[in-house]
Design an enzyme around this catalytic site. Structure first.
Site, PDB file in Angstrom:
ATOM      1  N   LYS A 213     -47.498  88.887 -21.867  1.00  0.00           N
ATOM      2  CA  LYS A 213     -47.106  87.485 -22.009  1.00  0.00           C
ATOM      3  C   LYS A 213     -46.579  86.950 -20.670  1.00  0.00           C
ATOM      4  CE  LYS A 213     -43.882  84.683 -24.700  1.00  0.00           C
ATOM      5  NZ  LYS A 213     -42.950  84.650 -25.828  1.00  0.00           N
ATOM      6  N   GLU A 219     -43.796  98.030 -16.339  1.00  0.00           N
ATOM      7  CA  GLU A 219     -44.674  99.107 -16.823  1.00  0.00           C
ATOM      8  C   GLU A 219     -46.135  98.647 -16.826  1.00  0.00           C
ATOM      9  OE1 GLU A 219     -41.897  98.048 -18.237  1.00  0.00           O
ATOM     10  OE2 GLU A 219     -40.776  99.686 -19.197  1.00  0.00           O
ATOM     11  N   GLY A 274     -43.276  88.289 -28.536  1.00  0.00           N
ATOM     12  CA  GLY A 274     -44.112  89.467 -28.288  1.00  0.00           C
ATOM     13  C   GLY A 274     -44.421  90.248 -29.548  1.00  0.00           C
ATOM     14  N   ARG A 275     -43.411  90.532 -30.352  1.00  0.00           N
ATOM     15  CA  ARG A 275     -43.627  91.369 -31.550  1.00  0.00           C
ATOM     16  C   ARG A 275     -44.306  90.597 -32.685  1.00  0.00           C
ATOM     17  NH1 ARG A 275     -38.555  90.475 -30.206  1.00  0.00           N
ATOM     18  NH2 ARG A 275     -37.088  89.444 -31.597  1.00  0.00           N
ATOM     19  N   GLU A 360     -36.186  95.182 -33.330  1.00  0.00           N
ATOM     20  CA  GLU A 360     -35.984  94.273 -32.203  1.00  0.00           C
ATOM     21  C   GLU A 360     -35.574  92.892 -32.737  1.00  0.00           C
ATOM     22  OE1 GLU A 360     -37.881  94.521 -27.893  1.00  0.00           O
ATOM     23  OE2 GLU A 360     -39.220  93.518 -29.268  1.00  0.00           O
ATOM     24  N   HIS A 391     -44.304 117.016 -46.550  1.00  0.00           N
ATOM     25  CA  HIS A 391     -44.167 118.403 -46.089  1.00  0.00           C
ATOM     26  C   HIS A 391     -43.239 118.494 -44.888  1.00  0.00           C
ATOM     27  CE1 HIS A 391     -47.280 119.958 -48.818  1.00  0.00           C
ATOM     28  NE2 HIS A 391     -47.683 118.704 -48.757  1.00  0.00           N
ATOM     29  N   LYS A 511     -33.421  97.377 -18.120  1.00  0.00           N
ATOM     30  CA  LYS A 511     -34.468  96.981 -17.167  1.00  0.00           C
ATOM     31  C   LYS A 511     -33.855  96.706 -15.804  1.00  0.00           C
ATOM     32  CE  LYS A 511     -37.556  94.202 -20.056  1.00  0.00           C
ATOM     33  NZ  LYS A 511     -38.087  92.848 -20.166  1.00  0.00           N
TER      34      LYS A 511
HETATM   35  C1  G6Q Z   1     -41.272  91.649 -28.112  1.00  0.00           C
HETATM   36  C2  G6Q Z   1     -40.644  91.859 -26.827  1.00  0.00           C
HETATM   37  C3  G6Q Z   1     -41.283  92.941 -25.970  1.00  0.00           C
HETATM   38  C4  G6Q Z   1     -42.480  92.480 -25.167  1.00  0.00           C
HETATM   39  C5  G6Q Z   1     -42.749  93.502 -24.072  1.00  0.00           C
HETATM   40  C6  G6Q Z   1     -43.949  93.166 -23.233  1.00  0.00           C
HETATM   41  O1  G6Q Z   1     -40.946  90.819 -28.921  1.00  0.00           O
HETATM   42  O2  G6Q Z   1     -40.529  90.654 -26.178  1.00  0.00           O
HETATM   43  O3  G6Q Z   1     -41.639  94.083 -26.688  1.00  0.00           O
HETATM   44  O4  G6Q Z   1     -43.588  92.313 -25.982  1.00  0.00           O
HETATM   45  O5  G6Q Z   1     -41.624  93.620 -23.257  1.00  0.00           O
HETATM   46  O6  G6Q Z   1     -43.773  91.940 -22.598  1.00  0.00           O
HETATM   47  P1  G6Q Z   1     -44.969  91.227 -21.884  1.00  0.00           P
HETATM   48  O7  G6Q Z   1     -46.002  90.906 -22.901  1.00  0.00           O
HETATM   49  O8  G6Q Z   1     -44.389  90.015 -21.245  1.00  0.00           O
HETATM   50  O9  G6Q Z   1     -45.498  92.207 -20.871  1.00  0.00           O
END
Ligand code: G6Q
Length: 545
Positions: A213, A219, A274-275, A360, A391, A511
């Site tokens: 996003k 990462e 994001g989620r 989250e 199990h 972070k």
């Molecule tokens: C979700 C969070 C988080 C996000 C990641 C990746 O709700 O905001 O999990 O999706 O940190 O972020 P980017 O899509 O910006 O790389």
């Protein structure tokens, strides 16, 4: 647009909250066996169908009065107002001053929703159409790589919300995926993830989808840069990047800085968390795998559940009921966790996906008005597909000291019918819920001739609650409904707890500290951390060589 917030009475001062506390002390010692003996209709009283999903919640430690009080709690928490505010596009993500509009991602083309002066549904469909055209080209082989070969491998690079949804959906819908396409997912900054995902791939047949996003996530950008180097090492020409990389992002500037043509960028908006983004452009890998028609069927499933959540009275509203039951155990019974137990191998990543969605969203301890909460919030979600979990960790759920509400999920028809497999699977699903609820008392154990010294060990006290969620078959549409069910379940919980379920400030501090430590690992600079962190850094410095 700011959200008109109804004045909030602190949760623990709501009349229904106090009444629930008192009511709990009256029924907490009643066994599920008694509830079922007293009421022949209990199973039908506490079950409902909605949009092709069936929920039996009769094996919960509740009475009609419990549910009435929980519904009152929802009303006193202005839940319907809060639902309406989300669907209207109000800025209900208060700490980021944003709308929360994942529900707009699955509205039909004919709908319109104007937010901050823009028809977001029209924008959503423009992106969906662009995704569909691209997905069709990749699936048919019309989209070729730099050397003219068709794409065989698709590697999604993303993390968190830009990874967990796409991975889960790909696994869940593998049965309708195009099998000659090889989907891989790279999320961890650990170089092993990238190395293992690409070690047997030919760059001339590989398409990287960089899903981010912000397009600044450390990462993801580290992995994307490695993907770039890996591609250039094999194809030897900068021009190759254009046909081997596409981006899913809201940040056109950073995308083009990376070297991806913004014509190959699929956009979304800051009102998609994001989620909550797997049904936005972030779902491009899913769409390539299953095809645009199946993707649209999944969106229709999401939308059907959205409409159910928005319009059904609380008494017949599946996400509301599930959310309220979680409050009941979390806040009144002191349960710390919820187990997600899908009896379908295709849902193997569903618990991991829900971990982010739930924790989250609701792992917060400050209310929307900035107060420290004085009650428990977000439950810990975890789980594994049945029957594997039986199990391993089910022992603790059956006979341990903790009360763990379980969500069982099953399908009436197998997508891979094979002999007796499905009957055995479903027998186990039903048996586990039965055993947890009704147990096996010591006199029943003794009556079977079990030696006296073993009776206590073989006794199951029962009275352990569960929900049973069933659907006919795991189709794209049903998957959409199931995900939306949990999204709105999470919404319900957050609304009652009076927290902002849509921010995630808790991921920031680590972070920032990591960014400070990265250069310290490389040099010999003076360290100014605490004694433990300094020693860990020194240890790494001295051993990494
Ligand atoms: C979700 C969070 C988080 C996000 C990641 C990746 O709700 O905001 O999990 O999706 O940190 O972020 P980017 O899509 O910006 O790389």
């Amino acid at each position: 647009m700011s959200t008109p917030q109804p004045a909030l009475t602190p949760l623990t001062e709501l009349p229904a909250w106090e009444a629930l506390d008192e009511h709990a002390s009256e029924i907490e010692d009643v066994h599920l066996r008694e509830f079922f003996e007293e009421d022949e209709d209990r199973a039908s009283r506490f079950s409902l169908e909605a949009e092709g999903l069936f929920l039996d919640y009769s094996k919960n430690r509740i009475t009609s009065q419990t549910m009435d009080l929980l519904f009152q709690l929802a009303e006193q928490s202005y839940l319907q107002d809060k639902i309406d505010a989300m669907f209207r596009g109000d800025h209900i993500n208060l700490t980021e001053n944003r709308s929360v509009l994942h529900v707009a991602l699955r509205m039909p083309k004919t709908a319109s929703l104007v937010v901050d002066g823009v028809d977001v549904v029209a924008e959503v469909h423009a992106v969906l159409d662009k995704m569909a055209a691209f997905a069709d080209r990749v699936r048919s082989g019309e989209w070729t790589g730099f050397t003219g070969k068709r794409v065989r491998n698709i590697v999604n690079i993303g993390i968190g919300g830009s990874d967990l949804g796409p991975v889960m959906a790909y696994e869940a819908l593998r049965h309708c995926s195009q099998r000659d396409l090889n989907l891989r997912f790279v999320s961890n900054v650990d170089g092993t993830d990238f190395a293992e995902a690409t070690r047997d791939l030919d760059a001339s047949e590989t398409l990287f989808i960089v899903a981010s996003k912000t397009f600044t996530t450390l990462e993801t950008m580290t992995n994307a840069n490695s993907a770039r180097e890996w591609t250039l090492a094999q194809l030897g020409d900068e021009k190759a990047i254009a046909s081997h990389f596409v981006a899913l992002s809201t940040n056109a500037k950073e995308v083009s800085k990376f070297g991806i043509d913004t014509a190959n960028m699929f956009g979304f908006w800051d009102w998609v968390g994001g989620r909550y983004s797997m049904d936005s452009a972030i779902g491009l890998s899913t769409m390539i795998a299953i095809g645009p028609d199946n993707f649209r069927a999944m969106l229709a499933g999401f939308h059907a559940m959205d409409e159910h959540f928005r319009t059904a009275p609380f008494e017949r509203n599946m996400p509301v009921i599930m959310g309220l039951l979680t409050i009941w155990y979390n806040n009144i019974f002191g349960s710390q966790t919820v187990a997600i137990l899908p009896y379908d191998q295709y849902l193997k990543r569903f618990p991991a996906y829900l971990q982010q969605l739930t924790m989250e969203s609701n792992g917060k301890s400050i209310t929307v008005t900035g107060e420290q909460v004085d009650y428990e919030t977000g439950a810990i979600y975890w789980g594994e597909p049945g029957t594997n979990g039986q199990h391993s960790f089910y022992q603790l759920i059956h006979q341990g000291t903790k009360l763990i509400p379980c969500d069982f999920i099953g399908f009436m028809k197998s997508l891979n019918p094979k002999g007796d497999h499905h009957d055995i699977l479903i027998a186990n699903l039903f048996a586990q819920a039965e055993a947890l609820a009704f147990g096996k008392f010591s006199e029943e154990v003794a009556a079977q001739g079990v030696p006296e010294e073993l009776v206590a060990h073989k006794t199951f006290e029962g009275n352990r609650p569960s929900n049973m969620l069933l659907a006919e078959k795991l189709t794209p549409e049903i998957l959409g409904k199931l995900i939306a069910l949990y999204e709105h379940n999470v919404f319900t919980q957050g609304a009652i707890w009076q927290i902002d379920s849509f921010d995630q400030w808790g991921v920031e501090l680590g972070k920032v500290l990591a960014m400070r430590i990265v250069p310290e690992l490389k040099g010999n600079s003076e360290l100014g951390h605490d004694g433990s962190t300094n020693a860990l850094i020194e240890r790494y410095r001295s051993q990494k060589a």
